[in-house]
Design a protein around this motif. Structure first.
Motif, mmCIF file in Angstrom:
data_model
loop_
_atom_site.group_PDB
_atom_site.id
_atom_site.type_symbol
_atom_site.label_atom_id
_atom_site.label_comp_id
_atom_site.label_asym_id
_atom_site.label_seq_id
_atom_site.Cartn_x
_atom_site.Cartn_y
_atom_site.Cartn_z
ATOM 1 N N THR A 195 -26.632 1.633 -16.177
ATOM 2 C CA THR A 195 -27.139 1.548 -14.806
ATOM 3 C C THR A 195 -26.000 1.394 -13.809
ATOM 4 O O THR A 195 -25.995 2.023 -12.744
ATOM 5 N N VAL A 196 -25.011 0.555 -14.162
ATOM 6 C CA VAL A 196 -23.856 0.362 -13.278
ATOM 7 C C VAL A 196 -23.099 1.678 -13.111
ATOM 8 O O VAL A 196 -22.738 2.063 -11.989
ATOM 9 N N THR A 219 -24.244 4.763 -13.545
ATOM 10 C CA THR A 219 -25.063 5.728 -12.812
ATOM 11 C C THR A 219 -25.017 5.453 -11.311
ATOM 12 O O THR A 219 -24.856 6.382 -10.500
ATOM 13 N N ALA A 220 -25.142 4.196 -10.938
ATOM 14 C CA ALA A 220 -25.070 3.845 -9.512
ATOM 15 C C ALA A 220 -23.695 4.156 -8.940
ATOM 16 O O ALA A 220 -23.578 4.651 -7.810
ATOM 17 N N LEU A 221 -22.656 3.898 -9.719
ATOM 18 C CA LEU A 221 -21.301 4.157 -9.235
ATOM 19 C C LEU A 221 -21.043 5.656 -9.087
ATOM 20 O O LEU A 221 -20.433 6.080 -8.100
ATOM 21 N N VAL A 222 -21.498 6.460 -10.032
ATOM 22 C CA VAL A 222 -21.316 7.918 -9.933
ATOM 23 C C VAL A 222 -22.063 8.455 -8.710
ATOM 24 O O VAL A 222 -21.532 9.273 -7.944
ATOM 25 N N GLY A 223 -23.295 8.005 -8.498
ATOM 26 C CA GLY A 223 -24.055 8.445 -7.322
ATOM 27 C C GLY A 223 -23.398 8.029 -6.014
ATOM 28 O O GLY A 223 -23.303 8.826 -5.070
ATOM 29 N N ALA A 224 -22.925 6.786 -5.972
ATOM 30 C CA ALA A 224 -22.263 6.312 -4.748
ATOM 31 C C ALA A 224 -20.963 7.065 -4.512
ATOM 32 O O ALA A 224 -20.638 7.413 -3.367
ATOM 33 N N GLN A 225 -20.211 7.342 -5.564
ATOM 34 C CA GLN A 225 -18.956 8.085 -5.403
ATOM 35 C C GLN A 225 -19.215 9.505 -4.909
ATOM 36 O O GLN A 225 -18.471 10.017 -4.076
ATOM 37 N N ALA A 226 -20.269 10.133 -5.426
ATOM 38 C CA ALA A 226 -20.595 11.491 -4.965
ATOM 39 C C ALA A 226 -20.972 11.468 -3.485
ATOM 40 O O ALA A 226 -20.518 12.325 -2.709
ATOM 41 N N GLY A 227 -21.774 10.502 -3.086
ATOM 42 C CA GLY A 227 -22.145 10.397 -1.673
ATOM 43 C C GLY A 227 -20.952 10.093 -0.783
ATOM 44 O O GLY A 227 -20.799 10.683 0.305
ATOM 45 N N LEU A 228 -20.091 9.187 -1.225
ATOM 46 C CA LEU A 228 -18.890 8.867 -0.436
ATOM 47 C C LEU A 228 -17.939 10.061 -0.370
ATOM 48 O O LEU A 228 -17.305 10.300 0.667
ATOM 49 N N HIS A 229 -17.837 10.798 -1.446
ATOM 50 C CA HIS A 229 -16.977 11.982 -1.442
ATOM 51 C C HIS A 229 -17.469 12.985 -0.406
ATOM 52 O O HIS A 229 -16.676 13.553 0.344
ATOM 53 N N GLU A 230 -18.764 13.194 -0.371
ATOM 54 C CA GLU A 230 -19.337 14.104 0.628
ATOM 55 C C GLU A 230 -19.118 13.578 2.046
ATOM 56 O O GLU A 230 -18.761 14.327 2.945
#
Length: 178
Positions: A63-64, A66-77
């Motif tokens: 879960t940690v 998955t949340a980190l990958v999603g947040a990194q993708a959003g921050l990258h964008e």
């Protein structure tokens, strides 16, 4: 065991700090320029809101991550969109496929290592809290001590040895070698 608001705020702040710092540092090293201050602030606010919703209880490493990958993708964008290159992931930064895959692998590697680090910290925090709770909570209710019954007193009379054996000494031992 559930986390109350002060612990949730601290955990969300740590997750946000690690996530936004990782994204900003990687963006600066990979692209040469850092994110705009408004983008970093907006990204930190969004990640903090997401992180505040998650930490009500202990989360597993999956879960940690998955949340980190999603947040990194959003921050990258978000960080890439500040310089006029919107939809950064779809346009591959205007680079070749090899460069884009290299950047994707670098992002995933850094994100998974950071997620592992955060998950280990999460497990250590909850283990420490459980130990502390066990030490502070008594295992059984304390009751007043029950007085013990006194041991009976036994009086015995010493029996003297027989008069013929009073002065004898036993000197028996193993036989001497021949």
């Amino acid at each position: 065991m559930r986390a109350h608001l002060p612990l949730r705020l601290v955990r969300a702040a740590v997750f946000t700090a690690v996530c936004v710092t990782l994204a900003a540092t990687a963006h600066s090293l990979g692209g040469g320029t850092g994110p705009a201050p408004w983008a970093a602030g907006l990204g930190a606010g969004a990640v903090f809101a997401l992180a505040l919703a998650l930490p009500g209880r202990e989360r597993p490493a999956a879960t940690v991550n998955t949340a980190l990958v999603g947040a990194q993708a959003g921050l990258h964008e978000l960080f890439g969109g500040g310089d006029g290159t919107a939809y950064v992931a779809l346009h591959l930064h205007g680079q070749g496929l090899g460069d884009a895959l290299g950047m994707l692998l670098a992002h995933l590697t850094a994100t998974l290592l950071t997620g592992w680090w955060l998950a280990r910290g999460e497990a250590a925090l909850w283990a420490t809290l459980r130990r502390l709770l066990r030490r502070l909570t008594p295992l059984r209710p304390v009751s007043p001590p029950v007085p013990r019954a006194a041991a009976p007193v036994v009086r015995a009379r010493a029996v003297p040895p027989a008069p013929g054996l009073r002065h004898s000494v036993a000197r028996r031992g193993p036989p001497l070698p021949a």
